[in-house]
Design a protein around this motif. Structure first.
Motif, short mmCIF file in Angstrom:
data_model
loop_
_atom_site.label_atom_id
_atom_site.label_comp_id
_atom_site.label_asym_id
_atom_site.label_seq_id
_atom_site.Cartn_x
_atom_site.Cartn_y
_atom_site.Cartn_z
N ARG A 1 0.81 -1.21 0.00
CA ARG A 1 0.00 0.00 0.00
C ARG A 1 0.84 1.26 0.00
O ARG A 1 0.32 2.34 -0.29
CB ARG A 1 -0.91 -0.02 1.23
CG ARG A 1 -1.95 -1.13 1.20
CD ARG A 1 -2.96 -0.90 0.09
NE ARG A 1 -3.58 0.38 0.23
CZ ARG A 1 -4.61 0.64 1.05
NH1 ARG A 1 -5.13 -0.34 1.76
NH2 ARG A 1 -5.12 1.83 1.11
N LYS A 2 2.12 1.14 0.33
CA LYS A 2 2.95 2.34 0.33
C LYS A 2 4.42 1.94 0.26
O LYS A 2 4.84 0.98 0.89
CB LYS A 2 2.69 3.16 1.60
CG LYS A 2 3.00 4.65 1.46
CD LYS A 2 2.44 5.41 2.64
CE LYS A 2 2.56 6.93 2.45
NZ LYS A 2 1.75 7.46 1.35
N ASP B 1 7.54 9.13 5.80
CA ASP B 1 7.04 9.71 4.55
C ASP B 1 8.16 9.99 3.56
O ASP B 1 7.94 10.60 2.52
CB ASP B 1 6.26 11.00 4.83
CG ASP B 1 7.10 12.05 5.57
OD1 ASP B 1 8.30 11.82 5.77
OD2 ASP B 1 6.54 13.10 5.94
N GLU C 1 -1.04 2.82 -4.80
CA GLU C 1 -0.73 3.62 -3.62
C GLU C 1 -1.51 4.91 -3.61
O GLU C 1 -2.06 5.32 -2.58
CB GLU C 1 0.77 3.90 -3.59
CG GLU C 1 1.23 4.75 -2.41
CD GLU C 1 2.73 4.95 -2.40
OE1 GLU C 1 3.19 6.06 -2.04
OE2 GLU C 1 3.46 3.99 -2.74
N VAL C 2 -1.56 5.59 -4.76
CA VAL C 2 -2.29 6.85 -4.84
C VAL C 2 -3.80 6.59 -4.89
O VAL C 2 -4.58 7.25 -4.20
CB VAL C 2 -1.85 7.65 -6.08
CG1 VAL C 2 -2.60 8.97 -6.16
CG2 VAL C 2 -0.35 7.89 -6.05
N SER D 1 -5.23 5.66 -1.46
CA SER D 1 -4.71 6.42 -0.32
C SER D 1 -5.81 6.97 0.58
O SER D 1 -5.59 7.17 1.78
CB SER D 1 -3.81 7.55 -0.82
OG SER D 1 -4.54 8.42 -1.67
N LYS D 2 -6.99 7.25 0.02
CA LYS D 2 -8.08 7.81 0.83
C LYS D 2 -9.30 6.92 0.88
O LYS D 2 -10.36 7.33 1.34
CB LYS D 2 -8.46 9.19 0.29
CG LYS D 2 -7.32 10.20 0.31
CD LYS D 2 -7.73 11.54 -0.27
CE LYS D 2 -6.55 12.52 -0.24
NZ LYS D 2 -6.92 13.83 -0.85
N GLN E 1 -12.01 6.14 -4.54
CA GLN E 1 -10.66 6.01 -5.07
C GLN E 1 -10.20 7.32 -5.68
O GLN E 1 -10.99 8.07 -6.26
CB GLN E 1 -10.60 4.91 -6.11
CG GLN E 1 -10.87 3.52 -5.56
CD GLN E 1 -10.69 2.44 -6.60
OE1 GLN E 1 -10.50 2.72 -7.79
NE2 GLN E 1 -10.75 1.18 -6.16
N GLU F 1 2.27 16.00 -4.55
CA GLU F 1 2.16 14.57 -4.25
C GLU F 1 3.03 13.75 -5.20
O GLU F 1 3.60 12.73 -4.80
CB GLU F 1 0.71 14.13 -4.34
CG GLU F 1 -0.18 14.70 -3.23
CD GLU F 1 -1.65 14.46 -3.51
OE1 GLU F 1 -2.00 14.21 -4.69
OE2 GLU F 1 -2.46 14.53 -2.57
#
Length: 910
Positions: free
Chosen positions: A610-611, A657, A788-789, A792-793, A800, A808
């Motif tokens: 996920r990241k 980050d 990942e993007v 992300s939320k 999505q 970003e």
């Protein structure tokens, strides 16, 4: 201004040294450190180097080497002071006659020689590049402590003489030794004449004389006929106090007596007259090997492999000796400063028995240090440490206890708050490889090199059950579940073994549940967790085979370990360590670190990446990671990651980050870190140094790390600085241009309609901009970036993300881009693996083989994709002038590339 600051700094150091007095070191307040990790205590020392006594009378102040640190240890006061300045492991040291000046040297890249004032702890002189490439193998101070001699560690060896009081980086004189002299590993000055010194290897003794311009040496030719008896190997040499002879101890228990006839008196210059050194006699002193040879006032002192210390007069007649059955081979002898004469003693008493007025310290090759009082012949053990590699360290989950395990089988437990040794146990049959306390703090599990596992009482170290012998090789990892019902181990044969605590005959005991060859490469981590829905334990293992394996403990039965999931977590990189990521959001993650300096977060449910984040880049990748326990006063929203690299220990602020200011690291063990542990309250970090036989305790200062983040800048400032040239550099301008060009492309380049102004680009354009910036991600990496993007939320909004803005994108680029860019070495390595040697000896790949590999192996390219790429790279348009890429004719492209690409392709052509 710089000169002024340097001047004030030097004046301040000079003032500290000028005003320093013995014992002042432990009286002065330690200045608050700006570092997030500060060395607090060192357990263990380098037993191959001498231990020196800095004490007066009955004090017990020792100076010894632990890895790259000089430790001044007040035994009675239970205090340590650390002299830090070396970046490599210290290879040799010496102390002046008055115990004030200490010279240390190391070997390795950027080797240093540092001269310290032991009264103030100030480094008064540092010599850089004394022996480039090799470092220093032997060192000695003259009797008046103004001259220094060093012998390089490499071959051929170079001998240099320095006057450290002079502000020059070059030696006064130097010479090169012939390789047939052997490795000269011991050197000492003539106490009566600073212009003379002697060194020896196991087979050759060399005598030197020097002045300000030249250094001459005499190496007497030696053979069996020279001595007419077996002398064995040489150990140490000294000048006789009569100033006309020298002595050398041997492994056959004999002393070789040399007649040293000096050609001059060193009034001004060294004469060119030949220097005569001859063997006068060989004196058999004893049968046992002599390991130490010293001159103390008017006595000759020897130490041997049986732990005996003997004192002789100038004619080598025995005066007295000290021995103890448990001492072992002596590595060094260090005498205290002279005591005052006993009450009523006459002057003759001191002159005829000088050895009775000075207590001494013995260090042995078995890493034990004794204090010997000459008036009572009492041997007092003041230190006993691991004599072999320290591979394991573990902290108690509820008390201030740290357990240390070594390859020699020694297990010691310390109270690290009081720095007091509590209890120990020896495993004579095998070495200790790993340690772990259970979460309740009742048990301590030890994994041994013979494949056995011992479960001990955490306080007494007595066995709680018989040893468990089910691993197929040396046990490398051991871990308890959160409820202490399961114990899992990993071994060198790539197997995971699980034990279960069961009720048997009315009492709890451990029994073997099952084992499995889960991996086909070394296992890097095993990790217990908790199933959120049921509070039952879950178990994972991570291997260098890139497999993350989760086991189903509930469904497992006797001799049958069930695998629940098996996921390949990396495409190219090798994962090195594993931890549970703190619950910083509504979603739970597993954290991994790989050998490409990346941190990755995987969903605990789907195991999807996920990241991807840029991790700490301090010379080598992260080898082990742990989440730092929170202190009672800590901000509940703040979490920290503790990590070790090959030779450093560090802290990382979470959430990570990619901001480089969120991490810091410090050299802890230059020859390699073997293990890592954190105290239960998060105040201390412990590192084990493997072959350097030490464990270091580091005090954590989180405020220092938080301050570094603040000073590093806010928002995107730290990320701009990771681009070449920063915010105003060409890389940023290029990235900005490509980003906005991608906006145009997404709307259509040739459209005449009015465009909608936006600060975003669609996610589909991410790969194009990345490649334009010189980063060529694989299809798998592209998928991970977009996911990942996109996701992300998702957990917060349920929607999505479909586009990304410039800020970003910069973070995404920094975090996914190779930490050190694409290097030629990477391409050359690929050609070494895939290619062959042509007639010229170059590594090449056949043109046809290359095209076939690209279409048939890895992420396969279609013929159309291959034609597009190659013809674009070659600057050719087979479809004709102005034709679109989509109309490329693959066969035409293949024919064209066949003409323009040579039959044999080198890495440079590629």
């Amino acid at each position: 201004q710089q000169r002024s600051r340097e001047s004030h700094r030097c004046e301040g150091s000079a003032s500290l040294v000028w005003d320093a007095t013995p014992g002042m070191l432990f009286q002065k307040d330690r200045e608050s450190s700006p570092h997030s990790l500060n060395l607090s205590w060192v357990f263990g020392y380098n037993s191959s180097l001498a231990v020196h006594s800095l004490m007066d009378g009955e004090d017990r102040v020792l100076l010894y080497i632990s890895s790259h640190t000089v430790v001044i240890h007040d035994i009675l006061g239970n205090r340590q002071y650390h002299l830090q300045g070396h970046t490599n492991t210290i290879s040799c040291l010496c102390v002046s006659e008055d115990k004030r000046w200490v010279a240390t040297a190391d070997r390795g890249p950027d080797a240093l020689i540092i001269l310290w004032d032991s009264f103030s702890g100030v480094p008064v002189r540092t010599i850089f590049e004394s022996h480039p490439g090799d470092g220093v193998g032997a060192i000695a101070l003259s009797h008046h402590a103004k001259c220094l001699v060093t012998i390089s560690a490499g071959t051929p060896q170079r001998v240099c003489v320095w006057k450290w009081t002079l502000p020059t980086e070059k030696p006064m004189c130097s010479t090169e030794l012939r390789p047939e002299f052997g490795h000269q590993d011991y050197v000492i000055f003539n106490p009566k004449n600073p212009h003379e010194f002697v060194s020896n290897s196991k087979t050759q003794v060399i005598f030197y004389q020097w002045d300000n311009a030249s250094l001459q040496y005499s190496a007497p030719p030696l053979s069996n006929q020279t001595f007419k008896t077996v002398v064995g190997h040489f150990s140490q040499s000294v000048f006789h106090f009569n100033n006309s002879q020298a002595l050398t101890g041997t492994s056959a228990g004999k002393l070789v007596v040399w007649d040293v006839a000096s050609p001059c008196t060193f009034s001004e210059e060294l004469q060119t007259k030949p220097w005569s050194v001859t063997v006068t006699k060989v004196v058999p002193m004893q049968e046992d090997s002599l390991t130490v040879l010293q001159v103390l006032e008017s006595c000759i002192v020897t130490g041997d492999v049986k732990g005996q210390v003997k004192f002789y007069d100038g004619q080598l007649r025995l005066l007295t000796f000290y021995s103890h059955s448990k001492v072992g081979p002596i590595r060094s002898i260090s005498f205290s400063k002279p005591l005052r004469d006993p009450p009523g003693a006459s002057p003759a008493f001191s002159s005829c028995q000088p050895f009775l007025t000075r207590n001494f310290i013995l260090s042995t090759s078995g890493a034990t240090v004794f204090h010997v009082a000459t008036d009572s012949t009492k041997f007092e053990r003041v230190m006993e440490e691991a004599k072999e590699a320290v591979n394991a360290v573990a902290c108690h989950p509820r008390q201030a206890l740290v357990a240390v395990g070594s390859h020699c089988g020694l297990l010691k437990v310390w109270d690290y708050e009081q720095t007091q040794y509590l209890v120990s146990r020896i495993f004579p049959q095998a070495g200790i490889r790993c340690l772990s306390y259970d979460p309740a703090g009742h048990f301590l599990a030890a994994g041994l090199t013979d494949g056995s596992v011992y479960i001990l009482d955490a306080i007494s170290l007595l066995s709680s059950c018989r040893e468990l012998q089910f691993s197929q090789g040396p046990v490398t990892h051991v871990s308890f579940s959160h409820d202490s019902k399961y114990l899992a181990t990993a071994d060198e044969k790539y197997s995971v073994t699980v034990y279960k605590r069961v009720l048997q005959n009315g009492s709890r005991c451990w029994e073997h549940l099952a084992g499995l060859d889960s991996h086909y490469k070394p296992i890097r981590s095993i990790l217990f967790g908790i199933q959120l829905e049921s509070n039952k334990p879950r178990l994972l293992s991570l291997g260098e085979d890139r497999q993350l394996v989760e086991y189903d403990l509930n469904s497992s039965s006797k001799d049958h370990l069930v695998v629940l999931h098996r996921v390949r977590v990396e495409q190219i990189a090798v994962p090195l360590c594993l931890a549970w990521y703190p619950q910083l959001s509504t979603e739970s993650f597993i954290l991994t670190a790989n050998n490409c300096y990346k941190l990755k977060l995987y969903s605990t449910v789907t195991k999807m990446c996920r990241k991807t984040l840029l991790g700490p880049t301090y010379g080598s990748p992260l080898e082990k990671i742990q989440i730092l326990p929170r202190t009672s006063l800590a901000d509940p929203q703040k979490h920290y990651l503790v990590y070790v690299t090959k030779d450093k220990v560090g802290l990382q602020i979470l959430p990570a980050d990619g901001n480089p200011h969120k991490s810091s690291a410090f050299i802890c063990h230059p020859d390699g870190v073997s293990d890592l542990a954190t105290s239960y309250n998060g105040c201390y970090v412990f590192t084990a140094g493997g072959n350097d036989c030490t464990v270091m305790k580091w005090k954590v200062d989180l405020n220092a790390l938080d301050a570094a983040v603040f000073l590093g800048g806010e928002d995107l400032v730290p990320f701009y600085n990771l681009l070449d040239g920063g915010r105003e550099g060409e890389s940023f301008r290029e990235l900005e241009d490509y980003f906005y060009y991608a906006q145009l492309c997404s709307h259509g380049v040739d459209t005449q309609e009015s465009r909608q102004v936006s600060t975003h680009i669609p996610l589909e354009e991410i790969p194009s901009v990345m490649r334009a910036m010189g980063f060529y991600p694989s299809e798998k990496e592209i998928e991970e970036m977009i996911n990942e993007v996109k996701l992300s939320k998702c957990m917060d909004t349920g929607e999505q993300v479909t586009q990304i803005n410039l800020e970003e994108f910069i973070k995404l680029y920094i975090n996914h881009h190779p930490a050190f860019g694409l290097s030629m070495k990477t391409i050359q390595q690929a050609f070494r693996v895939l290619g062959y040697d042509n007639e010229k000896g170059d590594k090449v790949i056949d043109r046809g083989d290359l095209l076939l590999l690209l279409q048939c192996r890895g992420e396969r390219m279609t013929e159309h994709e291959l034609a597009q790429c190659l013809t674009t790279l070659l600057g050719s348009r087979p479809g004709g002038e102005g034709s679109e890429l989509d109309t490329y004719d693959p066969s035409g492209a293949a024919a064209l590339t066949g003409e323009e690409i040579p039959a044999e392709i080198t890495a440079e052509i590629f």
